[in-house]
Design an enzyme around this catalytic site. Sequence first.
Site, mmCIF file in Angstrom:
data_model
loop_
_atom_site.group_PDB
_atom_site.id
_atom_site.type_symbol
_atom_site.label_atom_id
_atom_site.label_comp_id
_atom_site.label_asym_id
_atom_site.label_seq_id
_atom_site.Cartn_x
_atom_site.Cartn_y
_atom_site.Cartn_z
ATOM 1 N N TRP A 76 -26.156 -25.888 -7.256
ATOM 2 C CA TRP A 76 -27.345 -26.112 -8.086
ATOM 3 C C TRP A 76 -26.962 -26.634 -9.466
ATOM 4 O O TRP A 76 -27.616 -27.537 -9.996
ATOM 5 C CB TRP A 76 -28.166 -24.825 -8.192
ATOM 6 C CG TRP A 76 -29.042 -24.609 -6.996
ATOM 7 C CD1 TRP A 76 -28.831 -25.060 -5.731
ATOM 8 C CD2 TRP A 76 -30.288 -23.888 -6.960
ATOM 9 N NE1 TRP A 76 -29.859 -24.662 -4.902
ATOM 10 C CE2 TRP A 76 -30.754 -23.949 -5.630
ATOM 11 C CE3 TRP A 76 -31.025 -23.188 -7.911
ATOM 12 C CZ2 TRP A 76 -31.947 -23.339 -5.239
ATOM 13 C CZ3 TRP A 76 -32.214 -22.586 -7.525
ATOM 14 C CH2 TRP A 76 -32.670 -22.668 -6.201
ATOM 15 N N LYS A 173 -35.319 -17.664 -5.505
ATOM 16 C CA LYS A 173 -35.353 -17.460 -4.056
ATOM 17 C C LYS A 173 -36.078 -16.155 -3.741
ATOM 18 O O LYS A 173 -35.822 -15.110 -4.352
ATOM 19 C CB LYS A 173 -33.933 -17.395 -3.500
ATOM 20 C CG LYS A 173 -33.878 -17.146 -1.990
ATOM 21 C CD LYS A 173 -32.464 -16.851 -1.526
ATOM 22 C CE LYS A 173 -31.613 -18.084 -1.561
ATOM 23 N NZ LYS A 173 -30.238 -17.817 -1.065
#
Length: 223
Positions: A76, A173
Amino acid sequence: MRGGRGPRQRVRTARNRSASSTRWLERQLNDPYVRRARAENYRSRAAYKLLEIDERFGVLKGVTAVIDLGIAPGGWSQVVRRRMPQAKVVGIDLLPTDPIEGVEILQMDFMDDEAPEKLKAALGGPADLVLSDMAANTVGHPQTDHLRTMGLVEAGLEFAKEVLRPGGAYVAKVLAGGADNNLVAELKRHFTAVKHAKPPASRKDSSEWYVIAQGFKGELPKT
């Protein structure tokens, strides 16, 4: 963003390798996102989840300061640096993470009491975006796994409320079903838009989803 498909590869069962390990290896070899990550020099297929979230929600547009919670192995932060090369990025993970140019990495548990202040000090100012790809180690009991992961999402939110500048965003998440009603209500108190998404790069058989909260309102008055 889709990965291309090639001829399917099969893996022979090797001595001392379990059937489940063989299935995992076969899935990795035949995963178009894994192949694409190797070709494009991303550390993991997870990079494409953030790329797809950004394509849909524009979370990286104009960011200059980013915190990456659960950075390992670094996919990421690689995406952030490639899309916004001038952005300052600070990441944290209990696992060791190989250096990434332009990213300061803290190897420690985000749930450590000292972690939030160390992250703030490393960033040196407010953040435009807090990313969290953290997930608790699963124990195989769905309700327990969900509660443990939601605990990380809530901790990330509390931190995001302390470090985000007005207008900033929090991406985290969650598991199947998304954030629970209380968490969604808390997100809506502090952000102008709250959405759930399952990016195409997230495997269909995976329980993971992501919550995308944008337009941080800043500190609300005490009631």
